[in-house]
Design a protein around this motif. Structure first.
Motif, PDB file in Angstrom:
ATOM      1  N   ASP A 288      -8.470  58.762  16.393  1.00 58.07           N
ATOM      2  CA  ASP A 288      -7.487  58.596  15.008  1.00 58.07           C
ATOM      3  C   ASP A 288      -6.843  56.922  15.143  1.00 58.07           C
ATOM      4  OD1 ASP A 288      -5.522  58.871  14.347  1.00 58.07           O
ATOM      5  OD2 ASP A 288      -3.621  59.531  15.686  1.00 58.07           O
ATOM      6  N   PRO A 289      -7.585  56.561  14.140  1.00 58.53           N
ATOM      7  CA  PRO A 289      -7.544  55.524  13.737  1.00 58.53           C
ATOM      8  C   PRO A 289      -5.347  55.151  13.466  1.00 58.53           C
ATOM      9  CG  PRO A 289      -7.295  56.554  11.575  1.00 58.53           C
ATOM     10  CD  PRO A 289      -7.362  57.511  13.068  1.00 58.53           C
ATOM     11  N   GLU A 290      -4.904  56.214  14.080  1.00 56.39           N
ATOM     12  CA  GLU A 290      -3.936  56.127  14.064  1.00 56.39           C
ATOM     13  C   GLU A 290      -3.504  55.402  15.240  1.00 56.39           C
ATOM     14  OE1 GLU A 290      -1.041  54.978  11.551  1.00 56.39           O
ATOM     15  OE2 GLU A 290      -2.399  55.998  10.468  1.00 56.39           O
ATOM     16  N   ASN A 291      -4.253  55.540  16.035  1.00 55.13           N
ATOM     17  CA  ASN A 291      -4.146  55.463  18.014  1.00 55.13           C
ATOM     18  C   ASN A 291      -4.564  53.936  18.402  1.00 55.13           C
ATOM     19  OD1 ASN A 291      -3.810  55.408  21.042  1.00 55.13           O
ATOM     20  ND2 ASN A 291      -4.695  57.834  20.804  1.00 55.13           N
ATOM     21  N   GLU A 292      -3.283  53.128  18.501  1.00 56.11           N
ATOM     22  CA  GLU A 292      -4.155  51.712  19.202  1.00 56.11           C
ATOM     23  C   GLU A 292      -5.126  51.483  19.774  1.00 56.11           C
ATOM     24  OE1 GLU A 292      -0.291  49.851  20.340  1.00 56.11           O
ATOM     25  OE2 GLU A 292       0.528  50.052  18.355  1.00 56.11           O
ATOM     26  N   ASN A 293      -5.703  53.047  20.965  1.00 50.40           N
ATOM     27  CA  ASN A 293      -6.246  52.686  21.708  1.00 50.40           C
ATOM     28  C   ASN A 293      -7.775  53.783  21.253  1.00 50.40           C
ATOM     29  OD1 ASN A 293      -4.117  52.452  23.959  1.00 50.40           O
ATOM     30  ND2 ASN A 293      -4.066  54.507  24.218  1.00 50.40           N
ATOM     31  N   HIS A 294      -7.638  53.940  19.541  1.00 48.22           N
ATOM     32  CA  HIS A 294      -9.115  54.388  18.620  1.00 48.22           C
ATOM     33  C   HIS A 294      -9.493  53.343  18.296  1.00 48.22           C
ATOM     34  CE1 HIS A 294      -7.677  58.592  20.004  1.00 48.22           C
ATOM     35  NE2 HIS A 294      -8.157  58.484  21.568  1.00 48.22           N
ATOM     36  N   GLN A 295      -8.770  52.350  17.779  1.00 48.78           N
ATOM     37  CA  GLN A 295      -8.811  51.250  17.271  1.00 48.78           C
ATOM     38  C   GLN A 295     -10.317  49.956  16.880  1.00 48.78           C
ATOM     39  OE1 GLN A 295      -5.017  49.536  15.804  1.00 48.78           O
ATOM     40  NE2 GLN A 295      -4.346  51.270  15.202  1.00 48.78           N
ATOM     41  N   ALA A 296     -10.178  50.367  18.593  1.00 51.13           N
ATOM     42  CA  ALA A 296     -11.312  48.845  18.817  1.00 51.13           C
ATOM     43  C   ALA A 296     -12.642  49.978  18.935  1.00 51.13           C
ATOM     44  CB  ALA A 296     -11.217  48.295  20.140  1.00 51.13           C
ATOM     45  N   GLU A 297     -12.090  51.556  19.216  1.00 48.96           N
ATOM     46  CA  GLU A 297     -13.984  52.295  19.022  1.00 48.96           C
ATOM     47  C   GLU A 297     -14.171  52.548  17.938  1.00 48.96           C
ATOM     48  OE1 GLU A 297     -17.019  54.005  20.601  1.00 48.96           O
ATOM     49  OE2 GLU A 297     -15.733  52.278  21.498  1.00 48.96           O
ATOM     50  N   ILE A 298     -13.268  52.802  16.919  1.00 47.57           N
ATOM     51  CA  ILE A 298     -13.645  53.184  15.618  1.00 47.57           C
ATOM     52  C   ILE A 298     -14.641  51.544  15.010  1.00 47.57           C
ATOM     53  CG2 ILE A 298     -12.638  53.743  12.928  1.00 47.57           C
ATOM     54  CD1 ILE A 298     -10.420  54.875  14.371  1.00 47.57           C
ATOM     55  N   ALA A 299     -14.455  50.238  15.007  1.00 45.72           N
ATOM     56  CA  ALA A 299     -14.147  49.527  14.612  1.00 45.72           C
ATOM     57  C   ALA A 299     -15.796  48.833  15.031  1.00 45.72           C
ATOM     58  CB  ALA A 299     -13.930  48.129  14.254  1.00 45.72           C
ATOM     59  N   ARG A 300     -15.660  49.352  16.641  1.00 44.65           N
ATOM     60  CA  ARG A 300     -17.378  48.989  17.033  1.00 44.65           C
ATOM     61  C   ARG A 300     -18.808  49.938  16.690  1.00 44.65           C
ATOM     62  NH1 ARG A 300     -14.944  49.717  21.022  1.00 44.65           N
ATOM     63  NH2 ARG A 300     -14.798  47.073  22.398  1.00 44.65           N
ATOM     64  N   GLN A 301     -17.916  51.235  16.270  1.00 43.67           N
ATOM     65  CA  GLN A 301     -18.502  51.996  16.029  1.00 43.67           C
ATOM     66  C   GLN A 301     -20.010  52.211  14.386  1.00 43.67           C
ATOM     67  OE1 GLN A 301     -20.727  55.138  17.960  1.00 43.67           O
ATOM     68  NE2 GLN A 301     -19.774  54.729  19.969  1.00 43.67           N
ATOM     69  N   TYR A 302     -18.498  51.666  13.839  1.00 44.24           N
ATOM     70  CA  TYR A 302     -18.970  50.850  12.188  1.00 44.24           C
ATOM     71  C   TYR A 302     -19.927  49.759  12.433  1.00 44.24           C
ATOM     72  CZ  TYR A 302     -18.339  50.020   7.125  1.00 44.24           C
ATOM     73  OH  TYR A 302     -18.800  49.737   6.681  1.00 44.24           O
ATOM     74  N   LEU A 303     -19.130  49.439  13.220  1.00 44.11           N
ATOM     75  CA  LEU A 303     -20.142  47.974  13.212  1.00 44.11           C
ATOM     76  C   LEU A 303     -21.866  48.003  13.363  1.00 44.11           C
ATOM     77  CD1 LEU A 303     -17.460  44.801  14.489  1.00 44.11           C
ATOM     78  CD2 LEU A 303     -18.367  45.461  11.087  1.00 44.11           C
ATOM     79  N   THR A 304     -21.906  48.535  14.361  1.00 36.06           N
ATOM     80  CA  THR A 304     -22.860  49.372  15.469  1.00 36.06           C
ATOM     81  C   THR A 304     -23.496  50.291  13.945  1.00 36.06           C
ATOM     82  OG1 THR A 304     -21.933  49.862  17.515  1.00 36.06           O
ATOM     83  CG2 THR A 304     -24.245  50.117  17.426  1.00 36.06           C
ATOM     84  N   ALA A 305     -23.285  51.324  13.741  1.00 35.58           N
ATOM     85  CA  ALA A 305     -23.763  52.133  12.505  1.00 35.58           C
ATOM     86  C   ALA A 305     -24.329  50.938  11.144  1.00 35.58           C
ATOM     87  CB  ALA A 305     -22.968  53.356  11.983  1.00 35.58           C
ATOM     88  N   THR A 306     -23.590  50.146  10.964  1.00 40.25           N
ATOM     89  CA  THR A 306     -24.065  49.315   9.934  1.00 40.25           C
ATOM     90  C   THR A 306     -25.400  47.834  10.272  1.00 40.25           C
ATOM     91  OG1 THR A 306     -22.164  48.041   9.761  1.00 40.25           O
ATOM     92  CG2 THR A 306     -22.124  49.804   8.575  1.00 40.25           C
ATOM     93  N   ASN A 307     -25.124  48.220  11.970  1.00 41.93           N
ATOM     94  CA  ASN A 307     -26.250  46.511  12.320  1.00 41.93           C
ATOM     95  C   ASN A 307     -25.448  45.698  11.590  1.00 41.93           C
ATOM     96  OD1 ASN A 307     -28.296  48.858  12.697  1.00 41.93           O
ATOM     97  ND2 ASN A 307     -29.102  49.120  10.888  1.00 41.93           N
ATOM     98  N   PHE A 308     -24.462  45.661  12.034  1.00 40.55           N
ATOM     99  CA  PHE A 308     -23.933  44.323  11.845  1.00 40.55           C
ATOM    100  C   PHE A 308     -24.235  42.954  12.758  1.00 40.55           C
ATOM    101  CE2 PHE A 308     -20.329  40.841  12.987  1.00 40.55           C
ATOM    102  CZ  PHE A 308     -19.982  41.013  11.685  1.00 40.55           C
ATOM    103  N   GLY A 309     -24.547  43.293  14.206  1.00 44.96           N
ATOM    104  CA  GLY A 309     -25.268  42.182  15.074  1.00 44.96           C
ATOM    105  C   GLY A 309     -25.096  42.648  16.271  1.00 44.96           C
ATOM    106  N   SER A 310     -26.037  42.514  17.409  1.00 45.36           N
ATOM    107  CA  SER A 310     -24.683  42.421  18.941  1.00 45.36           C
ATOM    108  C   SER A 310     -24.353  43.393  19.673  1.00 45.36           C
ATOM    109  CB  SER A 310     -26.016  41.512  19.024  1.00 45.36           C
ATOM    110  OG  SER A 310     -25.458  40.275  19.721  1.00 45.36           O
ATOM    111  N   PRO A 311     -24.377  43.708  20.339  1.00 42.58           N
ATOM    112  CA  PRO A 311     -23.169  44.201  21.135  1.00 42.58           C
ATOM    113  C   PRO A 311     -22.236  43.099  21.233  1.00 42.58           C
ATOM    114  CG  PRO A 311     -24.962  45.291  22.806  1.00 42.58           C
ATOM    115  CD  PRO A 311     -25.792  44.539  21.423  1.00 42.58           C
TER     116      PRO A 311
END
Length: 432
Positions: free
Chosen positions: A217-240
């Motif tokens: 849930d993007p409205e949940n502060e505890n989920h926001q970082a995981e949403i960003a991490r999953q998106y950046l990983t899926a788009t090959n943003f860079g290393s972990p």
């Protein structure tokens, strides 16, 4: 004495006076509106019952109720489609109809009706078929043969074909209805299996990961970082490490919640594409398998349609047997999947009823067909030579027997044809 009798005969009268309250209104009634006198014309007089005699005319009986039509306000039923009529037909009716048709065929062939039954007329079947076709509950064959020329067996085949089509339609629709009632994840799994997929662990692992992403849930502060991490990983943003540094930067400048709301719809769409891609790959594999199966069936047909296998000629019965045994998966396999007659026999003579001599011979034929055939021809040649020698010996024996019989007959004939003779006297002067 007389006076005493008179005193006894006298009766004494006594009167008791009591006060009683009498309600005159209750006794005589209080006048009301019903006590008002009205003119005779305004009073509805009750009809006097007339006494009938032998000269009286009988009253007419009221029979108007017969002509009255009863009006009902029933709700008109919805007209069923032909397919719905067929599907709503109970199985008992189907079985009864088939039994009637079987009896009709027996009657037509034997010419006799069963005990207690009236012989079935073919015209009745014809009228029934016409009526059902008009109602849309029966479909005729695709040929141009009119129903008037149908025999009883033709009608039976027509009804059986329609009932089988109905059952096939039910079997086809039932899985669809069940499939539509399943949750989305199970629908994906069912389609994957239906297309021949076998990697169930990998599929459920993917479905589990997708479900975890969807539940973020993007409205949940505890989920926001995981949403960003999953998106950046899926788009090959860079290393972990680079992804973690970028997330911390957004959190420091208070843009992480905005980025999570921005990435979540895109991330969900990516997960849908992952599932669709996996199903598409399996569907492509299924299409390839179906194409290979169709090619296999064509090759088998082309091979057997010539009527020969090498130097062996095939009749129609053997052709059908071989074709069905190679292309029809009518037998259960040890693996649980259906197999054809060839696979069934290989499993049978290897495990169920061991005949390893047949298995070894089949392996020899499959691995070295030319060598196996030459060996068979060699056995045939040896058998032919042995048969020829046996025939020659038999002929020679018969010839020798015949020759000895002829010589014996000649000598016997010679002895039997000589004329009787007498012995000549010796001449003493005869020179030797």
């Amino acid at each position: 004495m007389a006076e005493e009798l008179n005193d006894k005969d006298q009766i004494q009268d006594s009167t008791t006076v009591e006060e009683v309250n009498v309600d005159l209104d209750e006794v005589f009634g209080q006048p009301g509106a019903e006590s008002v006198m009205l003119p005779a014309s305004e009073i509805e007089s009750e009809p006097e019952e007339k006494k009938s005699n032998i000269f009286s005319k009988p009253e007419e009986t009221d029979i108007t109720f017969i002509d009255k039509t009863e009006t009902t306000t029933e709700t008109p039923e919805k007209e069923m489609t032909p397919q719905e009529k067929i599907e709503s037909t109970p199985d008992s009716v189907v079985d009864e109809a088939l039994a009637e048709l079987d009896n009709a065929i027996t009657e037509e062939e034997t010419g006799e009706a069963k005990t207690g039954r009236r012989k079935t007329d073919k015209n009745g079947l014809q009228e029934l078929a016409f009526k059902m076709i008009e109602e849309g509950t029966l479909f005729g064959f695709d040929d141009d043969k009119p129903l008037e020329e149908y025999s009883t067996k033709d009608f039976r085949e027509l009804f059986e074909a329609n009932f089988q089509e109905r059952e096939a339609k039910i079997r086809q629709d039932t899985p669809k209805e069940f499939f539509n009632s399943l949750p989305q994840e199970l629908q994906v799994a069912a389609k994957y299996v239906a297309d021949g997929g076998t990697d169930m662990k990998g599929l459920f692992r993917t479905l589990s990961h997708v479900e975890e992403i969807v539940q973020l849930d993007p409205e949940n502060e505890n989920h926001q970082a995981e949403i960003a991490r999953q998106y950046l990983t899926a788009t090959n943003f860079g290393s972990p490490e680079e992804i973690q540094e970028e997330i911390e930067t957004w959190a420091d400048i208070e843009k992480l919640d905005k980025k999570a709301r921005q990435f979540k719809p895109k991330l969900d769409k990516m997960q849908e594409q992952i599932i669709s891609q996996q199903l598409a790959e399996q569907e492509h594999k299924k299409a390839q398998q179906e194409q290979a199966a169709a090619q296999y069936m064509d090759n088998v047909y082309s091979t057997l349609s010539t009527g020969k296998l090498g130097d062996l000629k095939l009749d129609r019965k053997i052709q059908n047997h071989l074709y069905g045994g190679l292309v029809q998966p009518n037998y259960p396999s040890i693996s649980g999947k259906p197999t054809n007659l060839l696979g069934h026999l290989l499993e049978k003579y290897q495990f169920v009823e061991p005949r390893h001599d047949l298995i070894a011979e089949a392996l020899w034929l499959l691995s070295d067909p030319n060598g196996y055939k030459e060996k068979i021809k060699g056995l045939g040649s040896q058998a032919a030579v042995a048969d020829t020698v046996r025939k020659l010996k038999t002929a020679q024996s018969k010839k020798n027997t015949s020759s000895s019989r002829v010589s014996n007959e000649d000598s016997t004939r010679t002895r039997s044809t000589r004329k009787p003779t007498v012995q000549r006297k010796n001449n003493m002067f005869k020179r030797f």
